[in-house]
Design a protein around this motif. Structure first.
Motif, PDB file in Angstrom:
ATOM      1  N   ASN A  45      10.730 -11.103   8.190  1.00 16.92           N
ATOM      2  CA  ASN A  45       9.320 -10.722   8.074  1.00 16.92           C
ATOM      3  C   ASN A  45       9.169  -9.195   8.074  1.00 16.92           C
ATOM      4  N   ALA A  46       8.598  -8.664   6.993  1.00 16.73           N
ATOM      5  CA  ALA A  46       8.236  -7.242   6.939  1.00 16.73           C
ATOM      6  C   ALA A  46       6.748  -7.168   7.269  1.00 16.73           C
ATOM      7  N   LEU A  47       6.394  -6.421   8.304  1.00 20.36           N
ATOM      8  CA  LEU A  47       5.023  -6.453   8.809  1.00 20.36           C
ATOM      9  C   LEU A  47       4.177  -5.304   8.278  1.00 20.36           C
ATOM     10  N   GLU A  48       2.894  -5.591   8.088  1.00 18.45           N
ATOM     11  CA  GLU A  48       1.936  -4.533   7.731  1.00 18.45           C
ATOM     12  C   GLU A  48       1.706  -3.651   8.954  1.00 18.45           C
ATOM     13  N   LEU A  49       1.326  -2.394   8.696  1.00 21.23           N
ATOM     14  CA  LEU A  49       1.152  -1.429   9.786  1.00 21.23           C
ATOM     15  C   LEU A  49       0.142  -1.911  10.821  1.00 21.23           C
ATOM     16  N   SER A  50      -0.948  -2.512  10.374  1.00 22.41           N
ATOM     17  CA  SER A  50      -1.980  -2.963  11.329  1.00 22.41           C
ATOM     18  C   SER A  50      -1.416  -4.017  12.288  1.00 22.41           C
ATOM     19  N   LEU A  51      -0.580  -4.932  11.773  1.00 23.33           N
ATOM     20  CA  LEU A  51       0.011  -5.965  12.628  1.00 23.33           C
ATOM     21  C   LEU A  51       1.060  -5.350  13.561  1.00 23.33           C
ATOM     22  N   ILE A  52       1.860  -4.422  13.041  1.00 18.59           N
ATOM     23  CA  ILE A  52       2.837  -3.705  13.871  1.00 18.59           C
ATOM     24  C   ILE A  52       2.133  -3.078  15.065  1.00 18.59           C
ATOM     25  N   LEU A  53       1.027  -2.411  14.799  1.00 22.87           N
ATOM     26  CA  LEU A  53       0.294  -1.709  15.858  1.00 22.87           C
ATOM     27  C   LEU A  53      -0.325  -2.686  16.849  1.00 22.87           C
ATOM     28  N   ARG A  54      -0.867  -3.802  16.355  1.00 22.28           N
ATOM     29  CA  ARG A  54      -1.483  -4.783  17.254  1.00 22.28           C
ATOM     30  C   ARG A  54      -0.433  -5.400  18.181  1.00 22.28           C
ATOM     31  N   ILE A  55       0.730  -5.714  17.630  1.00 21.64           N
ATOM     32  CA  ILE A  55       1.813  -6.270  18.445  1.00 21.64           C
ATOM     33  C   ILE A  55       2.272  -5.243  19.478  1.00 21.64           C
ATOM     34  N   ALA A  56       2.474  -4.000  19.015  1.00 21.27           N
ATOM     35  CA  ALA A  56       2.936  -2.928  19.906  1.00 21.27           C
ATOM     36  C   ALA A  56       1.929  -2.657  21.024  1.00 21.27           C
ATOM     37  N   ILE A  57       0.649  -2.704  20.708  1.00 17.47           N
ATOM     38  CA  ILE A  57      -0.400  -2.480  21.718  1.00 17.47           C
ATOM     39  C   ILE A  57      -0.351  -3.580  22.778  1.00 17.47           C
ATOM     40  N   GLY A  58      -0.165  -4.823  22.345  1.00 22.40           N
ATOM     41  CA  GLY A  58      -0.067  -5.943  23.288  1.00 22.40           C
ATOM     42  C   GLY A  58       1.100  -5.780  24.242  1.00 22.40           C
ATOM     43  N   ILE A  59       2.269  -5.407  23.688  1.00 22.09           N
ATOM     44  CA  ILE A  59       3.463  -5.197  24.523  1.00 22.09           C
ATOM     45  C   ILE A  59       3.214  -4.048  25.494  1.00 22.09           C
ATOM     46  N   SER A  60       2.654  -2.962  24.979  1.00 19.97           N
ATOM     47  CA  SER A  60       2.403  -1.769  25.799  1.00 19.97           C
ATOM     48  C   SER A  60       1.423  -2.066  26.939  1.00 19.97           C
ATOM     49  N   LYS A  61       0.381  -2.838  26.646  1.00 15.74           N
ATOM     50  CA  LYS A  61      -0.595  -3.201  27.683  1.00 15.74           C
ATOM     51  C   LYS A  61       0.053  -4.074  28.764  1.00 15.74           C
ATOM     52  N   GLY A  62       0.889  -5.024  28.319  1.00 17.30           N
ATOM     53  CA  GLY A  62       1.585  -5.878  29.279  1.00 17.30           C
ATOM     54  C   GLY A  62       2.535  -5.080  30.156  1.00 17.30           C
ATOM     55  N   MET A  63       3.255  -4.137  29.549  1.00 19.93           N
ATOM     56  CA  MET A  63       4.183  -3.297  30.307  1.00 19.93           C
ATOM     57  C   MET A  63       3.437  -2.352  31.250  1.00 19.93           C
ATOM     58  N   ASP A  64       2.312  -1.850  30.803  1.00 25.48           N
ATOM     59  CA  ASP A  64       1.505  -0.975  31.659  1.00 25.48           C
ATOM     60  C   ASP A  64       1.051  -1.738  32.901  1.00 25.48           C
ATOM     61  N   TYR A  65       0.622  -2.984  32.701  1.00 21.23           N
ATOM     62  CA  TYR A  65       0.208  -3.835  33.825  1.00 21.23           C
ATOM     63  C   TYR A  65       1.372  -4.031  34.806  1.00 21.23           C
ATOM     64  N   LEU A  66       2.563  -4.321  34.276  1.00 21.37           N
ATOM     65  CA  LEU A  66       3.735  -4.529  35.149  1.00 21.37           C
ATOM     66  C   LEU A  66       4.054  -3.262  35.938  1.00 21.37           C
ATOM     67  N   HIS A  67       4.055  -2.118  35.252  1.00 24.43           N
ATOM     68  CA  HIS A  67       4.368  -0.857  35.927  1.00 24.43           C
ATOM     69  C   HIS A  67       3.304  -0.488  36.962  1.00 24.43           C
ATOM     70  N   GLN A  68       2.037  -0.792  36.655  1.00 26.68           N
ATOM     71  CA  GLN A  68       0.960  -0.535  37.629  1.00 26.68           C
ATOM     72  C   GLN A  68       1.165  -1.372  38.887  1.00 26.68           C
ATOM     73  N   ASN A  69       1.855  -2.511  38.712  1.00 29.24           N
ATOM     74  CA  ASN A  69       2.142  -3.389  39.850  1.00 29.24           C
ATOM     75  C   ASN A  69       3.571  -3.208  40.377  1.00 29.24           C
ATOM     76  N   ASN A  70       4.145  -2.033  40.042  1.00 32.01           N
ATOM     77  CA  ASN A  70       5.477  -1.642  40.553  1.00 32.01           C
ATOM     78  C   ASN A  70       6.598  -2.597  40.144  1.00 32.01           C
ATOM     79  N   ILE A  71       6.460  -3.199  38.967  1.00 33.39           N
ATOM     80  CA  ILE A  71       7.499  -4.101  38.459  1.00 33.39           C
ATOM     81  C   ILE A  71       8.193  -3.432  37.277  1.00 33.39           C
ATOM     82  N   ILE A  72       9.515  -3.318  37.348  1.00 32.78           N
ATOM     83  CA  ILE A  72      10.318  -2.798  36.242  1.00 32.78           C
ATOM     84  C   ILE A  72      11.002  -3.993  35.585  1.00 32.78           C
TER      85      ILE A  72
END
Length: 232
Positions: A45-72
């Motif tokens: 699958n070759a992804l369009e930029l908008s989908l790449i960004l939406r996926i990346a934002i979801g991952i980043s938000k999830g990781m931010d939540y984990l780090h805010q809760n001191n989870i690596i």
């Protein structure tokens, strides 16, 4: 225990654990799309930029939540990212995750070589910024649809990272996205951005693309109306 303690739309939801049988089982929500690694590399699958960004934002938000809760997480990679309905992506597999509040520096070589930060490879003390490095590799996967260091063995890939080598970002990648990848996989963990900054940058890149898409859609709608009128 970590998975049971978290609750975020971009982290896979824990339901139950079965510990009475010889084989322990964890029951989580069903993610119909499988993992991101297979989605990108086995289905080509070759992804369009908008989908790449939406996926990346979801991952980043999830990781931010984990780090805010001191989870690596310590093993962030495309195979540990699951796809659900509406192409939402959720972080999974907390088998080697750790609470930052636990005593002692982390120096263990934990994770997967192709996504592993240099400080982890070198058995140096590391923290949540190791996850940011791993995220950069996932972001590179999203923009290229390639396996990281595909022509190298995992150990060769690790040795290359240790020597300061990085993956080649194609020239056609959005310049701000290219710059963000480079910041995230920087040699010095202290200069890597935190996930709240990464999310803000990704959302800022996505915004004009969404505006342009909506504008194109409204123009198409007006054009259809004009054609319908002319047909009358």
């Amino acid at each position: 225990m970590i998975l049971r303690s978290v609750n975020h739309e971009n982290v896979v939801r824990f339901y139950r654990a079965c510990t009475k049988q010889r084989k322990y089982l964890i029951v989580t929500e069903y993610m119909a799309g499988g993992n991101l690694y297979d989605f990108l590399h086995k289905h080509n699958n070759a992804l369009e930029l908008s989908l790449i960004l939406r996926i990346a934002i979801g991952i980043s938000k999830g990781m931010d939540y984990l780090h805010q809760n001191n989870i690596i997480h310590r093993d962030l990679k495309s195979a540990n990212l699951l796809i659900g309905n509406g192409q939402i992506v959720k972080i999974a597999d907390f088998g080697v995750s750790r609470q930052r509040s636990q005593e002692g520096d982390m120096t263990a070589e934990t994770g997967t070589y192709r996504w592993m930060a240099p400080e982890v490879i070198n058995h140096k003390p590391y923290d949540h910024k190791a996850d940011v490095f791993s995220f950069a590799i996932v972001l590179w996967e999203l923009v290229t649809s390639k396996v990281p260091y595909e022509n190298l063995t995992p150990l060769q890939a690790a040795l290359s990272v240790r020597q300061g080598l990085r993956l080649v970002i194609p020239s056609g990648v959005h310049p701000r996205l290219s710059k963000l990848i480079q910041r995230c996989w920087g040699e010095n963990p202290h200069t890597r951005p935190v996930f709240s900054e990464i999310t803000a940058e990704l959302e800022d890149i996505l915004r004009p693309i969404q505006v342009a898409s909506r504008s194109k859609g409204s123009h198409r709608h007006i054009k259809q109306k004009i054609q319908m009128k002319s047909q009358r």
